[in-house]
Design a protein around this motif. Structure first.
Motif, PDB file in Angstrom:
ATOM      1  N   THR A 100      93.309  17.489 -47.016  1.00  0.00           N
ATOM      2  CA  THR A 100      93.108  17.620 -48.610  1.00  0.00           C
ATOM      3  C   THR A 100      91.680  18.414 -48.683  1.00  0.00           C
ATOM      4  N   HIS A 101      91.461  19.257 -49.775  1.00  0.00           N
ATOM      5  CA  HIS A 101      90.053  20.098 -49.813  1.00  0.00           C
ATOM      6  C   HIS A 101      88.997  18.805 -50.299  1.00  0.00           C
ATOM      7  N   ASP A 102      89.355  17.828 -51.018  1.00  0.00           N
ATOM      8  CA  ASP A 102      88.162  16.859 -51.321  1.00  0.00           C
ATOM      9  C   ASP A 102      88.020  16.008 -50.210  1.00  0.00           C
ATOM     10  N   SER A 103      88.631  16.033 -49.306  1.00  0.00           N
ATOM     11  CA  SER A 103      88.314  14.859 -47.883  1.00  0.00           C
ATOM     12  C   SER A 103      87.335  15.269 -47.417  1.00  0.00           C
ATOM     13  N   PRO A 104      86.389  14.327 -46.703  1.00  0.00           N
ATOM     14  CA  PRO A 104      85.125  14.589 -46.027  1.00  0.00           C
ATOM     15  C   PRO A 104      85.742  15.125 -44.642  1.00  0.00           C
ATOM     16  N   ILE A 105      87.153  14.722 -44.117  1.00  0.00           N
ATOM     17  CA  ILE A 105      87.470  15.733 -42.892  1.00  0.00           C
ATOM     18  C   ILE A 105      87.748  16.936 -42.982  1.00  0.00           C
ATOM     19  N   GLY A 106      88.024  17.549 -44.101  1.00  0.00           N
ATOM     20  CA  GLY A 106      88.208  18.889 -44.305  1.00  0.00           C
ATOM     21  C   GLY A 106      87.139  19.799 -44.573  1.00  0.00           C
ATOM     22  N   GLY A 107      86.071  19.256 -44.733  1.00  0.00           N
ATOM     23  CA  GLY A 107      84.453  19.815 -45.307  1.00  0.00           C
ATOM     24  C   GLY A 107      84.218  20.347 -43.862  1.00  0.00           C
ATOM     25  N   PRO A 108      83.531  21.486 -43.820  1.00  0.00           N
ATOM     26  CA  PRO A 108      82.794  22.025 -42.690  1.00  0.00           C
ATOM     27  C   PRO A 108      81.459  21.175 -42.230  1.00  0.00           C
ATOM     28  N   PRO A 109      81.606  20.444 -41.036  1.00  0.00           N
ATOM     29  CA  PRO A 109      80.295  19.772 -40.587  1.00  0.00           C
ATOM     30  C   PRO A 109      79.295  20.704 -40.178  1.00  0.00           C
ATOM     31  N   PRO A 110      78.232  19.901 -40.026  1.00  0.00           N
ATOM     32  CA  PRO A 110      76.970  20.641 -39.872  1.00  0.00           C
ATOM     33  C   PRO A 110      77.007  21.166 -38.318  1.00  0.00           C
ATOM     34  N   GLY A 111      76.460  22.331 -38.114  1.00  0.00           N
ATOM     35  CA  GLY A 111      76.532  22.711 -36.646  1.00  0.00           C
ATOM     36  C   GLY A 111      75.184  23.069 -36.052  1.00  0.00           C
ATOM     37  N   PRO A 112      74.986  23.284 -34.912  1.00  0.00           N
ATOM     38  CA  PRO A 112      73.715  23.572 -34.286  1.00  0.00           C
ATOM     39  C   PRO A 112      72.971  24.840 -34.797  1.00  0.00           C
ATOM     40  N   GLY A 113      73.692  25.538 -35.411  1.00  0.00           N
ATOM     41  CA  GLY A 113      73.139  26.719 -36.037  1.00  0.00           C
ATOM     42  C   GLY A 113      73.930  27.584 -36.702  1.00  0.00           C
ATOM     43  N   PRO A 114      73.589  28.763 -37.229  1.00  0.00           N
ATOM     44  CA  PRO A 114      74.449  29.408 -38.221  1.00  0.00           C
ATOM     45  C   PRO A 114      75.631  29.683 -37.704  1.00  0.00           C
ATOM     46  N   GLY A 115      76.917  29.452 -38.302  1.00  0.00           N
ATOM     47  CA  GLY A 115      78.249  29.748 -37.592  1.00  0.00           C
ATOM     48  C   GLY A 115      78.558  31.105 -37.404  1.00  0.00           C
ATOM     49  N   PRO A 116      79.659  31.264 -36.940  1.00  0.00           N
ATOM     50  CA  PRO A 116      80.234  32.757 -36.527  1.00  0.00           C
ATOM     51  C   PRO A 116      80.188  33.500 -37.961  1.00  0.00           C
ATOM     52  N   GLY A 117      79.377  34.153 -38.388  1.00  0.00           N
ATOM     53  CA  GLY A 117      79.516  34.701 -39.637  1.00  0.00           C
ATOM     54  C   GLY A 117      78.713  34.352 -40.655  1.00  0.00           C
ATOM     55  N   PRO A 118      77.253  33.850 -40.491  1.00  0.00           N
ATOM     56  CA  PRO A 118      76.724  33.602 -41.898  1.00  0.00           C
ATOM     57  C   PRO A 118      76.225  34.461 -42.646  1.00  0.00           C
ATOM     58  N   ASP A 119      75.948  34.337 -43.727  1.00  0.00           N
ATOM     59  CA  ASP A 119      75.702  35.464 -44.903  1.00  0.00           C
ATOM     60  C   ASP A 119      74.171  35.929 -44.446  1.00  0.00           C
ATOM     61  N   THR A 120      73.995  36.954 -45.319  1.00  0.00           N
ATOM     62  CA  THR A 120      72.801  37.834 -44.731  1.00  0.00           C
ATOM     63  C   THR A 120      71.521  36.891 -45.243  1.00  0.00           C
ATOM     64  N   GLU A 121      71.699  36.172 -46.532  1.00  0.00           N
ATOM     65  CA  GLU A 121      70.393  35.395 -46.772  1.00  0.00           C
ATOM     66  C   GLU A 121      69.987  34.261 -45.733  1.00  0.00           C
ATOM     67  N   ALA A 122      70.940  33.491 -45.313  1.00  0.00           N
ATOM     68  CA  ALA A 122      70.717  32.546 -44.072  1.00  0.00           C
ATOM     69  C   ALA A 122      70.170  33.220 -42.900  1.00  0.00           C
ATOM     70  N   ARG A 123      70.664  34.530 -42.512  1.00  0.00           N
ATOM     71  CA  ARG A 123      70.129  35.051 -41.389  1.00  0.00           C
ATOM     72  C   ARG A 123      68.581  35.615 -41.523  1.00  0.00           C
ATOM     73  N   ALA A 124      68.337  36.112 -42.775  1.00  0.00           N
ATOM     74  CA  ALA A 124      67.080  36.303 -43.228  1.00  0.00           C
ATOM     75  C   ALA A 124      66.247  35.047 -43.149  1.00  0.00           C
ATOM     76  N   ALA A 125      66.531  34.035 -43.737  1.00  0.00           N
ATOM     77  CA  ALA A 125      65.705  32.868 -43.729  1.00  0.00           C
ATOM     78  C   ALA A 125      65.249  32.666 -42.472  1.00  0.00           C
ATOM     79  N   TRP A 126      66.217  32.308 -41.506  1.00  0.00           N
ATOM     80  CA  TRP A 126      65.963  31.638 -40.274  1.00  0.00           C
ATOM     81  C   TRP A 126      65.085  32.659 -39.292  1.00  0.00           C
ATOM     82  N   THR A 127      65.273  34.234 -39.710  1.00  0.00           N
ATOM     83  CA  THR A 127      64.318  35.210 -38.654  1.00  0.00           C
ATOM     84  C   THR A 127      62.880  35.212 -39.423  1.00  0.00           C
ATOM     85  N   LEU A 128      62.900  35.056 -40.820  1.00  0.00           N
ATOM     86  CA  LEU A 128      61.363  34.870 -41.295  1.00  0.00           C
ATOM     87  C   LEU A 128      60.773  33.809 -40.636  1.00  0.00           C
ATOM     88  N   LEU A 129      61.489  32.570 -40.556  1.00  0.00           N
ATOM     89  CA  LEU A 129      60.617  31.289 -39.936  1.00  0.00           C
ATOM     90  C   LEU A 129      60.281  31.560 -38.606  1.00  0.00           C
TER      91      LEU A 129
END
Length: 395
Positions: A100-129
């Motif tokens: 189910t969509h509201d189940s914690p099992i179905g939510g995306p767990p945290p990963g070691p970095g940006p996943g395959p296809g992060p948005d532009t803002e996320a890439r810009a954030a860690w690039t700046l850092l």
């Protein structure tokens, strides 16, 4: 008087008896056949044994990686009537109740970095850092160069300490997110990294004084390698990001564990080569700007060691990198210790390996050997560890 239809006197009138059926002979088994043992549905037993894994998984790839981590290979998957681990994982995932969509099992767990296809803002954030540590070191070096001869030694020392503190804070922020983020943090590896960086700046001069009877006073440091390594964090983050994305795509398109491993190893080598392509120019520019004597091999080896160690840590494997960093620290600390110990009566032979190494390649040969050997061994280990599907799942 007997009746005509009495069975005792008239056999023709007796009821017909059913023909006796001879007992069935036991079926003979073919000479090469064996009795079928085990459950009729072996996948059900596997599902019971790994139910927690299957319930937490967000896709079949995570189940396949978990099965591989438990020692299941494509060859052993045949026992469960499947051609490979991926096909077995797909059936296990299909047998689980719908997520189910509201189940914690179905939510995306945290990963070691940006996943395959992060948005532009996320890439810009860690690039700046990733650019901040190099910017802090460059600003500190610029202030020291401009104020040379204008500020006293005490003030210059304070500027150096303040710049180092800013660089450390920027590095901490950089490693806290993005493709270089390790789920378990730096741990003991951070302490070893500080030692290696300090030896890169001051180690050669210290060893030279120890070998000539010292140490007998303050030694000059070479800040160029430190500046180049700090600036190289940005290309390291991008190379780690590209490796993670490509490896995840390779995992999604593979149908066997051996196929995935064979495709990931060239990706790892490509990522290391790309990082070297960014590290070498930065070290050269830093050395050129600070008036050094050329790009040291030790700094190049240390950069590769840091990159591979952090790449392993970002994929949930921090211990191999920690061991490699500790080994490099032991070699660097052991060289001056052997020279000092050789001053005691009867222990003169202890300094012979260090003397031979320094006479052959200079004082920088000790750090080059320590970091280069550790980097090579860690890279060989990474080629095996990162070729496993379990290293590329989001835990």
């Amino acid at each position: 008087m007997t009746r005509p239809d009495d069975p005792a006197t008239n056999p023709a009138a007796a009821p017909e008896r059913p023909a006796e059926i001879p007992p069935r002979a036991p079926a003979r088994r073919a000479p090469g056949a064996t009795a079928r043992r085990g459950p009729a549905d072996p996948v059900r037993t596997l599902l019971h044994d790994h139910r927690d894994l299957c319930e937490r998984a967000v896709d079949p790839l995570e189940i396949a990686a978990g099965l591989e981590a438990h020692g299941l290979t494509d060859r052993t998957a045949a026992r469960y009537r499947h051609r490979d681990v991926f096909a077995l994982a797909e059936e296990l995932y299909a047998r689980m109740p719908p997520r189910t969509h509201d189940s914690p099992i179905g939510g995306p767990p945290p990963g070691p970095g940006p996943g395959p296809g992060p948005d532009t803002e996320a890439r810009a954030a860690w690039t700046l850092l990733a650019l901040l540590p190099g910017a802090a070191c460059l600003a500190t070096a610029g202030v020291l160069r401009v104020t040379e001869g204008l500020l006293g030694d005490g003030v210059r020392a304070l500027v150096t300490v303040a710049g180092a503190l800013l660089a450390c804070l920027a590095l901490r922020a950089c490693l806290g997110r993005g493709p270089l983020r390790a789920p378990e943090g730096a741990g003991r590896a951070g302490m070893y990294a500080c030692w290696l960086l300090s030896y890169t700046v001051y180690g050669e001069e210290l060893l030279a004084q120890v070998m000539t009877g010292g140490p007998d006073g303050p030694w000059d440091g070479d800040a160029a390698p430190l500046l180049g390594l700090a600036a190289a964090i940005a290309p390291a983050a991008w190379c780690a990001h590209l490796f993670t994305v490509r490896a995840h795509r390779k995992l999604s398109g593979s149908r066997a564990l051996e196929e995935f491993g064979a495709g990931v190893r060239p990706l790892l080598l490509t990522a290391v080569c790309l990082f070297l392509g960014g590290l070498l120019p930065l070290l050269y520019l830093a050395d050129l700007g600070l008036g050094g004597g050329g790009v040291p091999v030790a700094a190049v080896a240390l950069g590769v060691l840091f990159f591979v160690a952090r790449l392993l840590a970002a994929h949930g494997l921090p211990e191999p990198g920690t061991v490699a960093l500790a080994g490099a620290c032991a070699v660097e600390a052991g060289a001056p210790a052997l020279v000092l110990a050789a001053r005691l009566p009867g222990l003169e032979p202890l300094a012979q390996p260090v003397d031979l190494l320094v006479s052959t390649g200079g004082t920088g040969a000790v750090s080059a050997l320590a970091c280069g050997g550790a980097a090579l061994g860690l890279l060989l280990h990474a080629a095996l560890a990162l070729s496993r599907a379990s290293a590329h799942t989001r835990a």
